[in-house]
Write an enzyme that holds these catalytic residues in place. Structure first.
Site: not given
Ligand code: AMP
Length: 170
Positions: A58, A95
């Protein structure tokens, strides 16, 4: 315009307990999509950015639009095995388990000013790994930009000194 009303919460996707932030209603609304891209471009207009590095998948949608708007390069960061040329890799903790991201090793000129961009900052692992990739490739990360910042997950702590800009906050 109420951008937040165009983000759809989808409970238990892709797995139980996650509330997925669906950006497709926003992408479907040309005025809202434009407003988001214009706000991002406005925020960084004086920073002399050379390129935008965005994460599969995205991040590509927003990153491509912002690169065109700002007249700068677009550089993709992808899951392993997707990029055809020589890559640098970074592995980060999830996680449960690990994930890896890749960038083309010749994608960034030494000292280039790079903006990292994704749709959501959640736990920060993805953005932190991307920042490390850009730095290893020789770039200078001037900021990390997101459509949404899920502040309660404390992802900003993983990005340390990188300035964060986000359109929506949760
Ligand atoms: P993080 O590494 O945990 O910061 O997760 C970020 C990545 O996961 C991004 O590329 C987001 O597109 C996706 N992502 C994480 N949580 C969500 C969520 N609640 N809704 C949509 N996409 C998420």
């Amino acid at each position: 315009m109420d951008i937040k009303s165009l983000i759809r919460d989808v409970p238990d996707f892709p797995k139980k307990g996650i509330i997925f932030k669906d950006i497709t209603p926003l992408l479907k609304d040309p005025k809202a999509f434009q407003e988001v891209i214009h706000k991002m471009a406005e925020h960084y207009k004086d920073q002399k950015i050379n390129s935008i590095v965005a994460m599969e998948s995205r991040g590509f949608i927003l990153g491509g639009a912002l690169a065109i708007q700002m007249g700068v390069s677009f550089i993709p960061v992808r899951k392993p095995g997707k990029l055809p040329w020589k890559t640098l890799q970074e592995t980060y903790e999830l996680e449960y388990g690990k994930d890896t991201l890749e960038i083309h090793q010749d994608s960034i000129a030494k000292g280039d000013k790079v903006l990292v961009l994704d749709d959501v900052l959640a736990t920060g692992g993805t953005a932190a790994a991307t920042i490390r990739l850009v730095e290893r490739a020789g770039g200078n990360v001037i900021g990390a930009c997101f459509l949404m910042h899920l502040g309660f997950l404390n992802g900003h702590e993983k990005l340390k000194s990188t300035p964060i800009f986000s359109i929506l906050h949760y």
